[in-house]
Design a protein around this motif. Structure first.
Motif, PDB file in Angstrom:
ATOM      1  N   CYS A 119      27.023 -19.071  42.845  1.00  0.00           N
ATOM      2  CA  CYS A 119      28.152 -18.976  41.752  1.00  0.00           C
ATOM      3  C   CYS A 119      27.995 -17.827  41.162  1.00  0.00           C
ATOM      4  CB  CYS A 119      28.189 -20.733  41.234  1.00  0.00           C
ATOM      5  SG  CYS A 119      26.580 -20.069  39.401  1.00  0.00           S
ATOM      6  N   THR A 120      27.197 -17.065  41.016  1.00  0.00           N
ATOM      7  CA  THR A 120      27.366 -16.306  39.313  1.00  0.00           C
ATOM      8  C   THR A 120      28.951 -15.461  40.889  1.00  0.00           C
ATOM      9  OG1 THR A 120      25.708 -15.868  39.893  1.00  0.00           O
ATOM     10  CG2 THR A 120      27.077 -14.130  38.805  1.00  0.00           C
ATOM     11  N   PRO A 121      29.159 -14.813  41.618  1.00  0.00           N
ATOM     12  CA  PRO A 121      30.559 -13.907  41.764  1.00  0.00           C
ATOM     13  C   PRO A 121      31.635 -14.788  41.159  1.00  0.00           C
ATOM     14  CG  PRO A 121      28.916 -13.880  43.543  1.00  0.00           C
ATOM     15  CD  PRO A 121      28.793 -14.682  43.199  1.00  0.00           C
ATOM     16  N   GLY A 122      31.884 -15.603  41.625  1.00  0.00           N
ATOM     17  CA  GLY A 122      33.262 -16.588  41.279  1.00  0.00           C
ATOM     18  C   GLY A 122      33.006 -16.959  39.545  1.00  0.00           C
ATOM     19  N   GLN A 123      31.694 -17.643  39.081  1.00  0.00           N
ATOM     20  CA  GLN A 123      32.174 -17.056  37.993  1.00  0.00           C
ATOM     21  C   GLN A 123      32.068 -15.915  37.068  1.00  0.00           C
ATOM     22  OE1 GLN A 123      31.078 -19.835  35.543  1.00  0.00           O
ATOM     23  NE2 GLN A 123      29.304 -21.363  37.010  1.00  0.00           N
ATOM     24  N   ILE A 124      31.762 -14.996  38.079  1.00  0.00           N
ATOM     25  CA  ILE A 124      32.083 -12.973  36.560  1.00  0.00           C
ATOM     26  C   ILE A 124      33.405 -13.619  37.393  1.00  0.00           C
ATOM     27  CG2 ILE A 124      32.025 -10.832  37.233  1.00  0.00           C
ATOM     28  CD1 ILE A 124      28.517 -12.127  37.512  1.00  0.00           C
ATOM     29  N   CYS A 125      34.101 -13.665  38.538  1.00  0.00           N
ATOM     30  CA  CYS A 125      35.558 -13.150  38.579  1.00  0.00           C
ATOM     31  C   CYS A 125      36.837 -14.245  38.064  1.00  0.00           C
ATOM     32  CB  CYS A 125      35.396 -13.375  39.630  1.00  0.00           C
ATOM     33  SG  CYS A 125      35.820 -12.078  40.964  1.00  0.00           S
ATOM     34  N   SER A 126      35.963 -15.873  37.393  1.00  0.00           N
ATOM     35  CA  SER A 126      36.806 -16.561  36.703  1.00  0.00           C
ATOM     36  C   SER A 126      36.871 -15.445  34.870  1.00  0.00           C
ATOM     37  CB  SER A 126      35.631 -17.988  36.831  1.00  0.00           C
ATOM     38  OG  SER A 126      36.766 -18.849  36.072  1.00  0.00           O
ATOM     39  N   ALA A 127      35.709 -16.058  35.070  1.00  0.00           N
ATOM     40  CA  ALA A 127      35.528 -14.797  33.072  1.00  0.00           C
ATOM     41  C   ALA A 127      36.268 -13.872  32.913  1.00  0.00           C
ATOM     42  CB  ALA A 127      33.699 -14.404  33.102  1.00  0.00           C
ATOM     43  N   VAL A 128      36.527 -12.926  33.930  1.00  0.00           N
ATOM     44  CA  VAL A 128      37.085 -11.697  33.549  1.00  0.00           C
ATOM     45  C   VAL A 128      38.796 -12.196  33.792  1.00  0.00           C
ATOM     46  CG1 VAL A 128      38.797  -9.705  34.941  1.00  0.00           C
ATOM     47  CG2 VAL A 128      35.695 -10.136  35.208  1.00  0.00           C
ATOM     48  N   GLY A 129      39.134 -13.111  34.558  1.00  0.00           N
ATOM     49  CA  GLY A 129      40.535 -14.028  34.538  1.00  0.00           C
ATOM     50  C   GLY A 129      40.432 -13.906  33.500  1.00  0.00           C
ATOM     51  N   ALA A 130      39.806 -15.390  32.463  1.00  0.00           N
ATOM     52  CA  ALA A 130      39.776 -15.764  31.934  1.00  0.00           C
ATOM     53  C   ALA A 130      39.951 -14.899  30.682  1.00  0.00           C
ATOM     54  CB  ALA A 130      38.385 -17.396  30.951  1.00  0.00           C
ATOM     55  N   ILE A 131      38.704 -14.237  29.713  1.00  0.00           N
ATOM     56  CA  ILE A 131      39.093 -12.827  29.400  1.00  0.00           C
ATOM     57  C   ILE A 131      41.180 -12.773  29.570  1.00  0.00           C
ATOM     58  CG2 ILE A 131      38.223 -10.374  28.673  1.00  0.00           C
ATOM     59  CD1 ILE A 131      36.312 -11.905  29.070  1.00  0.00           C
ATOM     60  N   ALA A 132      41.441 -11.849  30.446  1.00  0.00           N
ATOM     61  CA  ALA A 132      42.844 -11.490  30.162  1.00  0.00           C
ATOM     62  C   ALA A 132      43.404 -12.399  30.265  1.00  0.00           C
ATOM     63  CB  ALA A 132      42.814 -10.914  31.999  1.00  0.00           C
ATOM     64  N   GLU A 133      43.301 -13.973  30.254  1.00  0.00           N
ATOM     65  CA  GLU A 133      44.100 -14.740  30.329  1.00  0.00           C
ATOM     66  C   GLU A 133      44.537 -14.885  29.050  1.00  0.00           C
ATOM     67  OE1 GLU A 133      43.119 -17.953  32.523  1.00  0.00           O
ATOM     68  OE2 GLU A 133      43.839 -17.124  33.846  1.00  0.00           O
ATOM     69  N   ALA A 134      43.116 -15.031  28.037  1.00  0.00           N
ATOM     70  CA  ALA A 134      43.290 -15.394  26.498  1.00  0.00           C
ATOM     71  C   ALA A 134      44.011 -14.157  25.759  1.00  0.00           C
ATOM     72  CB  ALA A 134      41.462 -15.250  26.406  1.00  0.00           C
ATOM     73  N   ALA A 135      43.438 -12.731  26.217  1.00  0.00           N
ATOM     74  CA  ALA A 135      43.882 -11.799  25.783  1.00  0.00           C
ATOM     75  C   ALA A 135      46.099 -11.946  25.449  1.00  0.00           C
ATOM     76  CB  ALA A 135      43.382 -10.090  26.582  1.00  0.00           C
ATOM     77  N   ALA A 136      46.476 -12.300  26.964  1.00  0.00           N
ATOM     78  CA  ALA A 136      47.782 -12.932  26.936  1.00  0.00           C
ATOM     79  C   ALA A 136      48.238 -13.626  26.309  1.00  0.00           C
ATOM     80  CB  ALA A 136      48.080 -12.330  28.699  1.00  0.00           C
ATOM     81  N   GLY A 137      47.272 -14.044  25.021  1.00  0.00           N
ATOM     82  CA  GLY A 137      48.187 -15.653  24.978  1.00  0.00           C
ATOM     83  C   GLY A 137      47.663 -16.256  25.110  1.00  0.00           C
ATOM     84  N   ASP A 138      47.847 -16.962  26.475  1.00  0.00           N
ATOM     85  CA  ASP A 138      47.650 -17.797  27.618  1.00  0.00           C
ATOM     86  C   ASP A 138      46.722 -19.191  26.708  1.00  0.00           C
ATOM     87  OD1 ASP A 138      49.301 -17.022  29.416  1.00  0.00           O
ATOM     88  OD2 ASP A 138      47.816 -16.464  30.859  1.00  0.00           O
ATOM     89  N   ALA A 139      47.454 -19.959  26.590  1.00  0.00           N
ATOM     90  CA  ALA A 139      46.427 -21.098  25.391  1.00  0.00           C
ATOM     91  C   ALA A 139      45.396 -21.859  26.913  1.00  0.00           C
ATOM     92  CB  ALA A 139      47.420 -22.048  25.345  1.00  0.00           C
ATOM     93  N   SER A 140      44.696 -22.839  25.668  1.00  0.00           N
ATOM     94  CA  SER A 140      43.768 -23.815  26.974  1.00  0.00           C
ATOM     95  C   SER A 140      44.142 -25.568  26.365  1.00  0.00           C
ATOM     96  CB  SER A 140      42.521 -23.445  26.613  1.00  0.00           C
ATOM     97  OG  SER A 140      41.570 -23.530  25.834  1.00  0.00           O
ATOM     98  N   HIS A 141      43.289 -25.946  27.138  1.00  0.00           N
ATOM     99  CA  HIS A 141      43.525 -27.696  27.084  1.00  0.00           C
ATOM    100  C   HIS A 141      42.754 -27.996  25.421  1.00  0.00           C
ATOM    101  CE1 HIS A 141      43.763 -31.884  26.502  1.00  0.00           C
ATOM    102  NE2 HIS A 141      41.965 -31.771  26.730  1.00  0.00           N
ATOM    103  N   VAL A 142      41.783 -26.919  24.806  1.00  0.00           N
ATOM    104  CA  VAL A 142      41.456 -27.025  24.112  1.00  0.00           C
ATOM    105  C   VAL A 142      41.781 -25.732  22.938  1.00  0.00           C
ATOM    106  CG1 VAL A 142      39.126 -27.455  24.385  1.00  0.00           C
ATOM    107  CG2 VAL A 142      39.068 -25.027  24.580  1.00  0.00           C
ATOM    108  N   THR A 143      43.027 -24.986  22.257  1.00  0.00           N
ATOM    109  CA  THR A 143      43.323 -23.823  21.869  1.00  0.00           C
ATOM    110  C   THR A 143      43.894 -24.929  20.773  1.00  0.00           C
ATOM    111  OG1 THR A 143      43.255 -22.604  23.846  1.00  0.00           O
ATOM    112  CG2 THR A 143      45.123 -22.398  21.877  1.00  0.00           C
TER     113      THR A 143
END
Length: 186
Positions: A119-143
């Motif tokens: 799962c590691t490649p998918g986890q890493i790509c997802s984490a890269v995307g998640a960090i960028a989304e948070a930096a852009a101000g995109d809220a999540s369910h727990v924000t």
């Protein structure tokens, strides 16, 4: 392969390289990456978009490549785990070092954030995307509601867990994955 009613020439940029590929209309982005381009980092796990093993970045956003028809992504810019680099365009000192690991890849190694590694490649790509989304101000369910102002969202442990919840790890390396992401955002 000639283009006909079931095939089309599709232009994609994958890991910075342009491709014009004759594709069957039923081919997924995951199948094109693995079978035509030889990029086997993204894995075919469930083939139903439920495990996240196939996660890649499409135009900077994370996506399950097993669910995406390649012909529907004409002109897309796709980044796989193989295309992540440690050097950034803004870091001239490291720009020549294209073999450097991306900071998340390095953090996964240092934190032992993988066991079998499937799962590691998918986890890493997802984490890269998640960090960028948070930096852009995109809220999540727990924000927290007051925090969703368009300003960068602080990635707490709960935010990291929520944002990566679409990526499953059968080995249970989740605590180390969260720690690796925390290392990178510090």
């Amino acid at each position: 392969m000639p283009t006909d009613a079931f095939h089309s020439e599709v232009s994609l940029t994958v890991n910075g390289s342009p491709y014009c590929l004759p594709l069957d209309h039923r081919a997924t982005v995951l199948d094109v990456l693995r079978e035509q381009l030889g990029l086997t980092g993204a894995k075919k796990g469930c083939d139903h978009g439920q495990c996240g093993a196939c996660t890649v970045l499409v135009d900077g956003r994370r996506a399950n490549s097993c669910l995406m028809l390649a012909v529907a992504h004409e002109g897309a810019d796709i980044t796989t785990v193989e295309g992540l680099r440690g050097a950034t365009e803004n870091d001239a000192a490291d720009a020549a070092d294209t073999d450097a690991l991306h900071p998340l890849q390095q953090a996964f190694l240092e934190r032992d954030a993988f066991q079998c590694g499937y799962c590691t490649p998918g986890q890493i790509c997802s984490a890269v995307g998640a960090i960028a989304e948070a930096a852009a101000g995109d809220a999540s369910h727990v924000t927290l509601p007051g925090a969703a102002t368009g300003a960068p969202v602080t990635l707490t442990r709960d935010e990291i867990r929520e944002r990566l919840s679409g990526n499953l790890c059968r080995c249970g390396a989740y605590p180390h994955i969260v720690e690796a992401v925390e290392d990178v955002i510090r």
